[in-house]
Structures are given as structure tokens and as C-alpha cells.
Design a protein around this motif. Structure first.
Motif, PDB file in Angstrom:
ATOM      1  N   TYR A 122      -3.820   4.172  -1.382  1.00 60.07           N
ATOM      2  CA  TYR A 122      -3.311   5.696  -1.564  1.00 60.07           C
ATOM      3  C   TYR A 122      -2.546   6.174  -0.582  1.00 60.07           C
ATOM      4  N   VAL A 123      -1.367   6.949  -0.425  1.00 57.63           N
ATOM      5  CA  VAL A 123      -0.785   7.385   0.773  1.00 57.63           C
ATOM      6  C   VAL A 123      -0.464   8.871   0.377  1.00 57.63           C
ATOM      7  N   ASN A 124      -0.648   9.779   1.482  1.00 62.84           N
ATOM      8  CA  ASN A 124      -0.165  11.108   1.355  1.00 62.84           C
ATOM      9  C   ASN A 124       0.476  11.688   2.609  1.00 62.84           C
ATOM     10  N   ALA A 125       1.294  12.617   2.512  1.00 66.95           N
ATOM     11  CA  ALA A 125       1.961  13.166   3.630  1.00 66.95           C
ATOM     12  C   ALA A 125       1.476  14.670   3.494  1.00 66.95           C
ATOM     13  N   LEU A 126       0.759  15.058   4.863  1.00 65.86           N
ATOM     14  CA  LEU A 126       0.090  16.129   4.996  1.00 65.86           C
ATOM     15  C   LEU A 126       0.521  17.024   6.238  1.00 65.86           C
ATOM     16  N   THR A 127       0.295  18.078   6.408  1.00 63.84           N
ATOM     17  CA  THR A 127       0.464  19.110   7.212  1.00 63.84           C
ATOM     18  C   THR A 127      -0.373  18.945   8.462  1.00 63.84           C
ATOM     19  N   GLY A 128      -1.492  18.472   8.265  1.00 65.84           N
ATOM     20  CA  GLY A 128      -2.570  18.085   9.196  1.00 65.84           C
ATOM     21  C   GLY A 128      -3.873  17.351   8.520  1.00 65.84           C
ATOM     22  N   LEU A 129      -4.849  17.121   9.315  1.00 66.31           N
ATOM     23  CA  LEU A 129      -5.920  16.406   8.975  1.00 66.31           C
ATOM     24  C   LEU A 129      -6.630  17.355   8.021  1.00 66.31           C
ATOM     25  N   PRO A 130      -7.245  16.729   6.747  1.00 69.30           N
ATOM     26  CA  PRO A 130      -7.648  17.539   5.768  1.00 69.30           C
ATOM     27  C   PRO A 130      -8.955  18.405   6.145  1.00 69.30           C
ATOM     28  N   TRP A 131      -9.761  18.081   7.256  1.00 70.70           N
ATOM     29  CA  TRP A 131     -11.024  18.709   7.498  1.00 70.70           C
ATOM     30  C   TRP A 131     -10.567  19.677   8.562  1.00 70.70           C
ATOM     31  N   ASN A 132      -9.002  20.002   8.859  1.00 70.23           N
ATOM     32  CA  ASN A 132      -8.473  21.290   9.536  1.00 70.23           C
ATOM     33  C   ASN A 132      -7.668  21.935   8.606  1.00 70.23           C
ATOM     34  N   CYS A 133      -7.868  21.892   7.549  1.00 72.79           N
ATOM     35  CA  CYS A 133      -7.188  22.538   6.386  1.00 72.79           C
ATOM     36  C   CYS A 133      -5.742  22.207   6.036  1.00 72.79           C
ATOM     37  N   GLY A 134      -5.524  20.841   6.578  1.00 74.90           N
ATOM     38  CA  GLY A 134      -4.069  20.048   6.088  1.00 74.90           C
ATOM     39  C   GLY A 134      -3.767  20.083   4.580  1.00 74.90           C
ATOM     40  N   ARG A 135      -2.636  20.416   4.467  1.00 71.56           N
ATOM     41  CA  ARG A 135      -1.876  20.531   2.919  1.00 71.56           C
ATOM     42  C   ARG A 135      -1.073  19.316   2.675  1.00 71.56           C
ATOM     43  N   ALA A 136      -1.006  19.138   1.469  1.00 70.10           N
ATOM     44  CA  ALA A 136       0.070  17.972   1.250  1.00 70.10           C
ATOM     45  C   ALA A 136       1.132  18.684   0.888  1.00 70.10           C
ATOM     46  N   TYR A 137       2.373  17.693   1.646  1.00 72.41           N
ATOM     47  CA  TYR A 137       3.786  18.006   1.773  1.00 72.41           C
ATOM     48  C   TYR A 137       4.511  17.642   0.271  1.00 72.41           C
ATOM     49  N   CYS A 138       3.793  16.606  -0.314  1.00 73.05           N
ATOM     50  CA  CYS A 138       4.452  16.199  -1.760  1.00 73.05           C
ATOM     51  C   CYS A 138       3.311  15.501  -2.612  1.00 73.05           C
ATOM     52  N   PRO A 139       3.329  15.138  -3.739  1.00 72.62           N
ATOM     53  CA  PRO A 139       2.667  14.331  -4.627  1.00 72.62           C
ATOM     54  C   PRO A 139       2.235  13.275  -3.801  1.00 72.62           C
ATOM     55  N   GLU A 140       0.834  12.471  -4.188  1.00 72.89           N
ATOM     56  CA  GLU A 140       0.360  11.364  -3.447  1.00 72.89           C
ATOM     57  C   GLU A 140       1.174  10.174  -4.318  1.00 72.89           C
ATOM     58  N   ALA A 141       1.134   8.974  -3.352  1.00 75.97           N
ATOM     59  CA  ALA A 141       1.434   7.934  -3.991  1.00 75.97           C
ATOM     60  C   ALA A 141       0.703   6.699  -3.813  1.00 75.97           C
ATOM     61  N   MET A 142       0.544   5.741  -4.885  1.00 79.20           N
ATOM     62  CA  MET A 142      -0.551   4.748  -4.890  1.00 79.20           C
ATOM     63  C   MET A 142       0.213   3.389  -5.272  1.00 79.20           C
ATOM     64  N   ALA A 143      -0.563   2.347  -5.004  1.00 80.09           N
ATOM     65  CA  ALA A 143       0.043   0.907  -5.411  1.00 80.09           C
ATOM     66  C   ALA A 143      -1.294  -0.034  -5.565  1.00 80.09           C
ATOM     67  N   THR A 144      -1.189  -0.900  -6.074  1.00 77.88           N
ATOM     68  CA  THR A 144      -2.218  -1.858  -6.383  1.00 77.88           C
ATOM     69  C   THR A 144      -2.077  -3.369  -5.616  1.00 77.88           C
ATOM     70  N   PHE A 145      -3.027  -3.880  -5.350  1.00 72.80           N
ATOM     71  CA  PHE A 145      -2.985  -5.336  -4.785  1.00 72.80           C
ATOM     72  C   PHE A 145      -4.244  -6.171  -5.062  1.00 72.80           C
ATOM     73  N   VAL A 146      -3.999  -7.308  -4.740  1.00 68.94           N
ATOM     74  CA  VAL A 146      -5.340  -8.369  -5.093  1.00 68.94           C
ATOM     75  C   VAL A 146      -5.984  -8.654  -3.760  1.00 68.94           C
ATOM     76  N   ILE A 147      -7.416  -8.203  -3.868  1.00 65.50           N
ATOM     77  CA  ILE A 147      -8.145  -8.828  -2.927  1.00 65.50           C
ATOM     78  C   ILE A 147      -8.988 -10.121  -3.155  1.00 65.50           C
ATOM     79  N   LEU A 148      -8.652 -11.261  -2.197  1.00 69.75           N
ATOM     80  CA  LEU A 148      -8.937 -12.510  -2.440  1.00 69.75           C
ATOM     81  C   LEU A 148     -10.323 -12.903  -1.691  1.00 69.75           C
ATOM     82  N   LYS A 149     -10.942 -13.802  -2.001  1.00 67.73           N
ATOM     83  CA  LYS A 149     -12.305 -14.016  -1.266  1.00 67.73           C
ATOM     84  C   LYS A 149     -11.666 -14.833   0.146  1.00 67.73           C
ATOM     85  N   TYR A 150     -12.515 -14.598   0.987  1.00 65.22           N
ATOM     86  CA  TYR A 150     -12.025 -15.135   2.376  1.00 65.22           C
ATOM     87  C   TYR A 150     -12.558 -16.842   2.255  1.00 65.22           C
ATOM     88  N   THR A 151     -11.888 -17.648   3.164  1.00 64.66           N
ATOM     89  CA  THR A 151     -12.217 -19.122   3.158  1.00 64.66           C
ATOM     90  C   THR A 151     -12.840 -19.544   4.425  1.00 64.66           C
TER      91      THR A 151
END
Length: 151
Positions: A122-151
């Protein structure tokens, strides 16, 4: 219903002389078209996953934008996060009222204890850190990928 191109028309009568003026302007998000794309379809555990983050803006005055990225494993457990400040707008005075595009690459280490399967970023564009009252500049974006086992 608020976003788009608006026109303001003013008409005034000054001593029997009518003056008319108009102005058009755009109303939009400060940051637009936010996307995140994994650089590969899958990543192994104990490696670094990298993601391309892209967005655009019409801004003419520069502002600081906090780009935050959080990765979750297949069971919805957060496995990593990162953020980066980007100065947006005010770059080129010759390109008035045009889109300005931004591209950044962010990396997250996938730990050994992450669950194998479909990961979500998930990726967000914010005015600041959320715990410092940061707000979103736009809607959140997301994508998926595959996590594979390590060898």
C-alpha cells in the motif's frame, strides 16, 4: 462533484458602463494518479523487494509530500514500511498548468518470518506523519506480488 474545471463570471455596472470578466480554474487533488508497481512479480524471503511509485500533480507552488509504503504478507501481517519526503510542484515555470510526473523507487526487506503467498503493498501521499496529524493528499494505491520461500 467538486473536482473538474470551473468558470467564474463576474458582471458589474459602474456608472452605466457594464464590465464583465471571467476566470477558469481546476479543482483536483494536490497529488494525482498515485500508483505502486512491484519491480518483479515475486520476491524471495530474506531479499529486498523494490517498488516503483509514480504520481502526478498540477501544483505550481512547491509543497512537501510524504510518500509512505507498507508491505503485508499473505496473512495480513505487516512485514515492513518505509517513507520518503518529496518536494512536489514549482519545478519548471515554463510548463504552466501541465502535469508534472514523479517517479521514485522504494525498497523493503522481506524478513525470514514472513508468510509465503500473496503479499500486498500500500502506498499513500500524506501531508505528514500520521501520528503528527498527517492527512492524505489523494486516495491510497495498492498492488500485489508473490512472496516465495527462501532457498
Amino acid at each position: 462533484d467538486v473536482f473538474g474545471i470551473w468558470t467564474v463570471i463576474a458582471k458589474v455596472d459602474i456608472m452605466c458602463t457594464v464590465a464583465t470578466d471571467w476566470l477558469w480554474f481546476k479543482v483536483n487533488f494536490y497529488v494525482m494518479n498515485l500508483t505502486v508497481i512491484p519491480t518483479a512479480p515475486s520476491f524471495k524471503k530474506t531479499t529486498t523487494a523494490s517498488f516503483w511509485v509514480t504520481f502526478t500533480t498540477y501544483r505550481e507552488q512547491p509543497i512537501d509530500v510524504l510518500i509512505s509504503l507498507v508491505v503485508y504478507d499473505d496473512l495480513g501481517v505487516p512485514i515492513g514500511s518505509i517513507y520518503q519526503w518529496v518536494v512536489v510542484g514549482g519545478v519548471d515555470r515554463k510548463a504552466w498548468c501541465t502535469y508534472k510526473s514523479y517517479n521514485i523507487t522504494l525498497e523493503i526487506y522481506i524478513p525470514k518470518w514472513a508468510f509465503v503467498g500473496v503479499g500486498t503493498v500500500y502506498v499513500n501521499a500524506l501531508t505528514g506523519l500520521p501520528w503528527n496529524c498527517g492527512r492524505a493528499y489523494c486516495p491510497e494505491a495498492m498492488a500485489t506480488f508473490v512472496i516465495l520461500k527462501y532457498t
